[in-house]
Design a protein around this motif. Structure first.
Motif, short mmCIF file in Angstrom:
data_model
loop_
_atom_site.label_atom_id
_atom_site.label_comp_id
_atom_site.label_asym_id
_atom_site.label_seq_id
_atom_site.Cartn_x
_atom_site.Cartn_y
_atom_site.Cartn_z
N GLU A 181 1.34 -11.61 -9.34
CA GLU A 181 1.46 -10.44 -8.47
C GLU A 181 0.07 -9.98 -8.03
N PRO A 182 -0.55 -10.68 -7.10
CA PRO A 182 -1.94 -10.36 -6.74
C PRO A 182 -2.11 -8.98 -6.11
N ASP A 183 -1.06 -8.40 -5.54
CA ASP A 183 -1.18 -7.09 -4.91
C ASP A 183 -0.88 -5.94 -5.87
N ARG A 184 -0.59 -6.28 -7.11
CA ARG A 184 -0.22 -5.25 -8.08
C ARG A 184 -1.40 -4.36 -8.45
N ILE A 192 -9.87 10.34 -2.57
CA ILE A 192 -8.84 9.61 -3.30
C ILE A 192 -7.53 9.62 -2.51
N GLU A 193 -7.17 10.74 -1.93
CA GLU A 193 -5.95 10.81 -1.14
C GLU A 193 -6.04 9.88 0.07
N ASN A 194 -7.20 9.83 0.71
CA ASN A 194 -7.41 8.91 1.83
C ASN A 194 -7.32 7.46 1.38
N TRP A 195 -7.88 7.19 0.22
CA TRP A 195 -7.85 5.83 -0.34
C TRP A 195 -6.40 5.40 -0.60
N LEU A 196 -5.60 6.29 -1.18
CA LEU A 196 -4.20 5.98 -1.43
C LEU A 196 -3.46 5.72 -0.12
N GLU A 252 -4.83 4.59 2.65
CA GLU A 252 -5.32 3.29 3.16
C GLU A 252 -4.48 2.13 2.63
N PHE A 253 -4.05 2.25 1.38
CA PHE A 253 -3.27 1.18 0.75
C PHE A 253 -1.77 1.45 0.81
N LEU A 278 3.60 6.80 -4.59
CA LEU A 278 2.78 7.23 -5.71
C LEU A 278 2.11 8.55 -5.40
N GLU A 279 1.67 8.73 -4.16
CA GLU A 279 1.04 9.97 -3.76
C GLU A 279 1.93 11.17 -4.03
#
Length: 134
Positions: free
Chosen positions: A48-51, A117-121, A123-124, A129-130
């Motif tokens: 699971e490389p995207d995990r 951190i919110e921007n980073w979340l 981005e992905f 999860l947010e």
């Protein structure tokens, strides 16, 4: 609570610490680089490389921009002078303490870290999860 852990990981400036977000388990994992300079990465799942997503670390240029913005908002000549010294991070921190702006600076910095951190979340695309972070 979870966002606080992400914020701590983001602000950890230890060169041998690499943090990963496990999207499945919704936990933060620390991978301390071994003395030979190689990460352990024992927990990474090749199936699971995207995990796992590496949590970014704050960069000094980012912290410096926060310091400039904080000074701009407070319009304090002593803070401006501190930013132009040879060791601006150290001098700025000392000046913040002397001016009794420590709590105000920490609140400002925490807000910037939370935004990052919110921007980073985002981005992905970690929206589910947010929602659990609040």
């Amino acid at each position: 609570m979870f966002i606080q852990k992400l914020m701590v990981a983001y602000m950890d400036d230890a060169a041998n610490h690499i943090y990963y977000l496990d999207k499945n388990e919704q936990v933060i994992l620390l991978d301390a680089i071994e003395s030979g300079g190689l990460p352990n990465l024992e927990f990474l799942d090749t199936d699971e490389p995207d995990r796992f997503i590496e949590v970014p670390k704050v960069m000094s240029v980012e912290t410096f921009s926060w310091m400039v913005e904080f000074e701009s908002q407070n319009q304090n000549h002593e803070l401006l002078l501190a930013l132009n010294k040879n060791n601006p991070f150290e001098v700025f921190t000392d000046t913040i303490d002397q001016l009794d702006l420590t709590e105000k600076w920490h609140a400002f910095q925490q807000d910037k870290v939370r935004q990052r951190i919110e921007n980073w979340l985002t981005e992905f695309n970690i929206h589910e999860l947010e929602k659990q972070l609040d």
